[in-house]
Each structure stands twice: as C-alpha cells, then as structure tokens.
Design a protein around this motif. Structure first.
Motif, mmCIF file in Angstrom:
data_model
loop_
_atom_site.group_PDB
_atom_site.id
_atom_site.type_symbol
_atom_site.label_atom_id
_atom_site.label_comp_id
_atom_site.label_asym_id
_atom_site.label_seq_id
_atom_site.Cartn_x
_atom_site.Cartn_y
_atom_site.Cartn_z
ATOM 1 N N TYR A 55 -2.849 2.752 4.391
ATOM 2 C CA TYR A 55 -2.084 1.705 4.144
ATOM 3 C C TYR A 55 -1.869 0.718 5.497
ATOM 4 O O TYR A 55 -1.305 1.271 6.633
ATOM 5 C CB TYR A 55 -0.695 2.541 3.786
ATOM 6 C CG TYR A 55 -0.644 3.218 2.582
ATOM 7 C CD1 TYR A 55 -0.816 4.458 2.520
ATOM 8 C CD2 TYR A 55 -0.270 2.519 1.144
ATOM 9 C CE1 TYR A 55 -0.917 5.089 1.413
ATOM 10 C CE2 TYR A 55 -0.297 3.318 0.102
ATOM 11 C CZ TYR A 55 -0.737 4.392 0.025
ATOM 12 O OH TYR A 55 -0.533 5.332 -0.867
ATOM 13 N N THR A 104 -5.669 1.504 0.399
ATOM 14 C CA THR A 104 -7.268 1.284 0.218
ATOM 15 C C THR A 104 -7.796 3.002 0.660
ATOM 16 O O THR A 104 -7.280 3.477 1.432
ATOM 17 C CB THR A 104 -7.985 0.470 1.263
ATOM 18 O OG1 THR A 104 -9.284 0.118 0.647
ATOM 19 C CG2 THR A 104 -8.044 0.677 2.764
ATOM 20 N N GLN A 105 -8.591 3.382 -0.504
ATOM 21 C CA GLN A 105 -9.091 4.649 -0.313
ATOM 22 C C GLN A 105 -10.374 4.650 0.656
ATOM 23 O O GLN A 105 -11.254 3.780 0.436
ATOM 24 C CB GLN A 105 -9.517 5.076 -1.507
ATOM 25 C CG GLN A 105 -10.060 6.417 -1.614
ATOM 26 C CD GLN A 105 -9.038 7.569 -1.605
ATOM 27 O OE1 GLN A 105 -8.057 7.555 -2.092
ATOM 28 N NE2 GLN A 105 -9.628 8.444 -0.608
ATOM 29 N N GLU A 107 -5.042 -5.341 2.083
ATOM 30 C CA GLU A 107 -6.136 -4.416 2.608
ATOM 31 C C GLU A 107 -7.559 -4.726 2.075
ATOM 32 O O GLU A 107 -7.382 -4.957 1.009
ATOM 33 C CB GLU A 107 -5.618 -3.132 2.892
ATOM 34 C CG GLU A 107 -4.426 -2.758 3.392
ATOM 35 C CD GLU A 107 -3.363 -2.000 2.548
ATOM 36 O OE1 GLU A 107 -2.712 -1.207 3.248
ATOM 37 O OE2 GLU A 107 -3.472 -2.129 1.377
ATOM 38 N N SER A 108 -8.505 -4.383 2.823
ATOM 39 C CA SER A 108 -9.818 -4.398 2.225
ATOM 40 C C SER A 108 -10.664 -3.303 3.105
ATOM 41 O O SER A 108 -10.331 -3.177 4.416
ATOM 42 C CB SER A 108 -10.325 -5.814 2.163
ATOM 43 O OG SER A 108 -10.531 -6.337 3.230
ATOM 44 N N GLY A 166 -12.094 -0.268 2.609
ATOM 45 C CA GLY A 166 -12.230 1.040 2.136
ATOM 46 C C GLY A 166 -13.533 1.639 1.438
ATOM 47 O O GLY A 166 -14.301 0.484 0.891
ATOM 48 N N LEU A 225 -11.786 -1.210 8.322
ATOM 49 C CA LEU A 225 -10.736 -1.697 7.169
ATOM 50 C C LEU A 225 -10.042 -2.980 7.953
ATOM 51 O O LEU A 225 -9.920 -3.347 9.104
ATOM 52 C CB LEU A 225 -9.645 -0.801 7.289
ATOM 53 C CG LEU A 225 -9.899 0.668 6.880
ATOM 54 C CD1 LEU A 225 -8.666 1.460 6.724
ATOM 55 C CD2 LEU A 225 -10.784 0.771 5.689
ATOM 56 N N CYS A 274 -6.624 -6.008 7.308
ATOM 57 C CA CYS A 274 -5.162 -6.175 6.619
ATOM 58 C C CYS A 274 -4.948 -7.309 6.957
ATOM 59 O O CYS A 274 -4.926 -7.819 8.356
ATOM 60 C CB CYS A 274 -4.456 -5.035 7.002
ATOM 61 S SG CYS A 274 -2.639 -5.477 6.470
#
Length: 117
Positions: free
Chosen positions: A94, A111-112, A6-7, A9, A20, A22
């Motif tokens: 997620y 990812t937050q 993932e990326s 956040g 986001l 994934c």
C-alpha cells in the motif's frame, strides 16, 4: 483530499526484482512524507519504507539493503525498487501519504506482490 494510485505489482520468482510506483493527485501540497506499507495474509500492516519531500528515507530492517525508495516531486510519484525478493516479501503493498502535521494519512488501493519460492 489526496488520491493515490499504485502500479507495478505482480508475480516474480525469488531473487527477482519489481518496481512499484504510486502517483498522487488532489491536494498534493499538503503532503510531506510518502511511503509504502505491506500486509501479508494473517498479519498486520507493516512499514516498508518512507521518504520525505527532501529525500530523507527510512526503511524496515527486513528490507534494508534490498529495497530502495525514491521520489519525484515534479511527478508527485514515489517508487519502490525491490531487489532480491524473498518469499516472505509476498504481500499487498500500500502506498501512503502523510500531511505535514501527520494528522492526515491517505492510502492507495494496494497492489499485490507475490514471490514464488
């Protein structure tokens, strides 16, 4: 086995937007549904949205109209466009992928997403 990365956040002000991404690798032909879940501190993990290979999507009522899930099968990537973000959207997001028989599920590392009020 399937790996999900993932990326996208980050920290955003209320009313803002984030996207986001994934990307799946490995045994990707075994995957049908992909989607996103989230988990806020002290709460259970909850569904955000899912999308099938033929682009049928499903959303949690709390995000419907604000979030859009999409998928690029050629890139093995699923996206979550999040608009009009609210403080309550703060969570670890997620990515997940289900096998066709739904007996297998794979998860990304999370990812937050933090929305400041």
């Amino acid at each position: 086995q399937v790996q999900l990365v993932e990326s996208g956040g980050g920290l955003v002000q209320a009313g803002g937007s984030l996207r986001l991404s994934c990307t799946a690798s490995g045994s990707i032909l075994s995957i049908n549904d992909m989607g996103w879940y989230r988990q806020a501190p002290g709460k259970q993990r909850e569904l955000v949205a899912t999308v099938t290979r033929v682009m049928l999507s499903n959303y949690a009522s709390s995000v419907k109209g604000r979030f859009t899930i999409s998928r690029d099968n050629a890139k093995n990537t699923v996206y979550l466009q999040m608009n009009s973000l609210q403080f309550e959207d703060t969570a670890v997001y997620y990515c997940c992928a289900y096998t066709y028989d739904r007996r297998g599920v794979y998860w990304g590392q999370g990812t937050q997403v933090t929305v400041s009020s």
